[in-house]
Design an enzyme around this catalytic site. Structure first.
Site, mmCIF file in Angstrom:
data_model
loop_
_atom_site.group_PDB
_atom_site.id
_atom_site.type_symbol
_atom_site.label_atom_id
_atom_site.label_comp_id
_atom_site.label_asym_id
_atom_site.label_seq_id
_atom_site.Cartn_x
_atom_site.Cartn_y
_atom_site.Cartn_z
ATOM 1 N N ARG A 54 -48.902 13.294 -28.571
ATOM 2 C CA ARG A 54 -47.805 13.625 -27.657
ATOM 3 C C ARG A 54 -46.449 13.072 -28.082
ATOM 4 O O ARG A 54 -45.451 13.785 -28.084
ATOM 5 C CB ARG A 54 -48.074 13.060 -26.244
ATOM 6 C CG ARG A 54 -48.867 13.962 -25.348
ATOM 7 C CD ARG A 54 -49.727 13.105 -24.462
ATOM 8 N NE ARG A 54 -50.624 12.349 -25.300
ATOM 9 C CZ ARG A 54 -51.764 12.860 -25.788
ATOM 10 N NH1 ARG A 54 -52.132 14.052 -25.444
ATOM 11 N NH2 ARG A 54 -52.541 12.158 -26.599
ATOM 12 N N THR A 55 -46.431 11.780 -28.405
ATOM 13 C CA THR A 55 -45.120 11.158 -28.626
ATOM 14 C C THR A 55 -44.443 11.777 -29.845
ATOM 15 O O THR A 55 -43.272 12.163 -29.792
ATOM 16 C CB THR A 55 -45.283 9.631 -28.787
ATOM 17 O OG1 THR A 55 -46.080 9.157 -27.704
ATOM 18 C CG2 THR A 55 -43.939 8.930 -28.767
HETATM 19 N N1 CP Z 1 -49.101 9.001 -24.364
HETATM 20 C C1 CP Z 1 -49.018 8.797 -25.690
HETATM 21 O O1 CP Z 1 -48.327 7.899 -26.185
HETATM 22 O O2 CP Z 1 -49.773 9.683 -26.417
HETATM 23 P P1 CP Z 1 -49.870 9.671 -27.997
HETATM 24 O O3 CP Z 1 -50.542 8.379 -28.400
HETATM 25 O O4 CP Z 1 -50.688 10.872 -28.345
HETATM 26 O O5 CP Z 1 -48.489 9.736 -28.546
#
Ligand code: CP
Length: 305
Positions: A54-55
């Site tokens: 996501r990030t």
């Molecule tokens: N929420 C979050 O930080 O997801 P990722 O680790 O996939 O970036």
């Protein structure tokens, strides 16, 4: 050295700045077309020494939707860190090629180290079990869109010991009025004392539960978290605790009809897939909010909004 504004912890942003970012994000959502060229010629460097979906993708999408470009790496093994280059030198290098940096690193304090030498705005995209300010901004935007920032009871459930998103979110929510915190975790994964001391210092009301079902009827927001395998010292403890909470549809029977279910994601087992279709589930929407708020933050730190 030129002064630049970095965001290493949510405390680097005043409440007025957070409110401003939320306003920009809402304006982007309402009229994305008017922002589609605003970062033309600008570059974002994504330095990801630790895995992310996501990030990293939302930062990338954010800059692309603002008309800018993105460069970087998503695996430390493809960077010169493998040859022993320091975080600090890597950040200085990225500043030679980009106008703004988003960096994730497994070591606590890595972003603060990078911030000492950076020549362009540096955004901490997560440093170990420490800070993840853009997740907090994402959560605040989601809450502001689905509820309001104040006067609610939030249940934080799961790994409250290692969950950096929970620590930052509590710290941010302490700025707003009328928020009651319900802390739901096994005894081994309780919220660290220093966060409780901050809640006490702010005069916030909080209570601890071990059982999610006991807490459920009180909640306006249920914030589920993953047990953080990568932060455990031994696999045995992780295996024992990983399935402490699994949210299923039947457990939602006693929940308020307008409660919202949040999760920073990734989930493992803690929310059954059957919950995804419940109108209270808003964790995928939350991830979308992450793109809007990162767009807003890029614009703000580049001095474009
Ligand atoms: N929420 C979050 O930080 O997801 P990722 O680790 O996939 O970036």
């Amino acid at each position: 050295m030129k002064e630049v504004k970095n965001v290493i912890n949510i405390t680097d942003l005043s409440t007025e700045e957070i409110d401003h970012l939320i306003e920009i994000a809402d304006s982007i959502e309402a009229d994305p077309e008017s922002y589609s060229d605003i970062c033309r010629g600008k570059k974002l460097a994504t330095l990801f020494f630790e895995p992310s979906t996501r990030t990293r993708l939302s930062f990338t999408a954010a800059m692309m939707e603002l008309g800018g470009n993105v460069l970087g790496f998503d695996d430390a093994s493809s960077s010169s860190a493998t040859k022993g280059e320091s975080v600090s030198d890597t950040v200085v290098m990225a500043g030679c090629y980009a106008d703004i940096i988003a960096m994730r690193h497994p070591k606590e304090g890595a972003a603060a180290v990078g911030a000492r030498r950076t020549t362009v705005p540096l955004i901490n995209a997560g440093d170990g079990g420490h800070f993840h300010p853009t997740q907090t901004l994402t959560d605040l935007l989601t809450i502001s869109r689905k509820k309001q920032l104040g006067d609610f009871t939030i249940g934080l459930c799961g790994d409250l010991m290692f969950g950096r998103t929970v620590h930052s979110l509590i710290e941010a929510l302490l700025r707003y009025k009328g928020i009651r915190f319900v802390l739901i975790s096994p005894p081994e994964l309780r919220l660290p004392r220093y966060v409780k001391e901050k809640m006490d210092a702010a005069g916030a009301e909080w209570v601890e539960y071990e059982d999610l079902e006991d807490a459920m009827p009180e909640l306006d927001i249920l914030y589920m978290t993953r047990v953080q395998r990568e932060r455990f010292f031994n696999e045995e403890d992780y295996v024992r605790l990983r399935d402490s909470y699994i949210l299923t549809l039947d457990k939602l029977d006693t929940a308020k009809q307008d409660m919202i279910i949040m999760h920073p994601l990734p989930r493992v087992n803690e929310i059954a897939v059957e919950v995804d279709d419940d109108p209270r589930a808003c964790y995928f929407y939350q991830a979308l909010c992450g793109k809007h708020i990162r767009m807003a933050l890029i614009l703000y730190l580049l001095g474009l909004k």
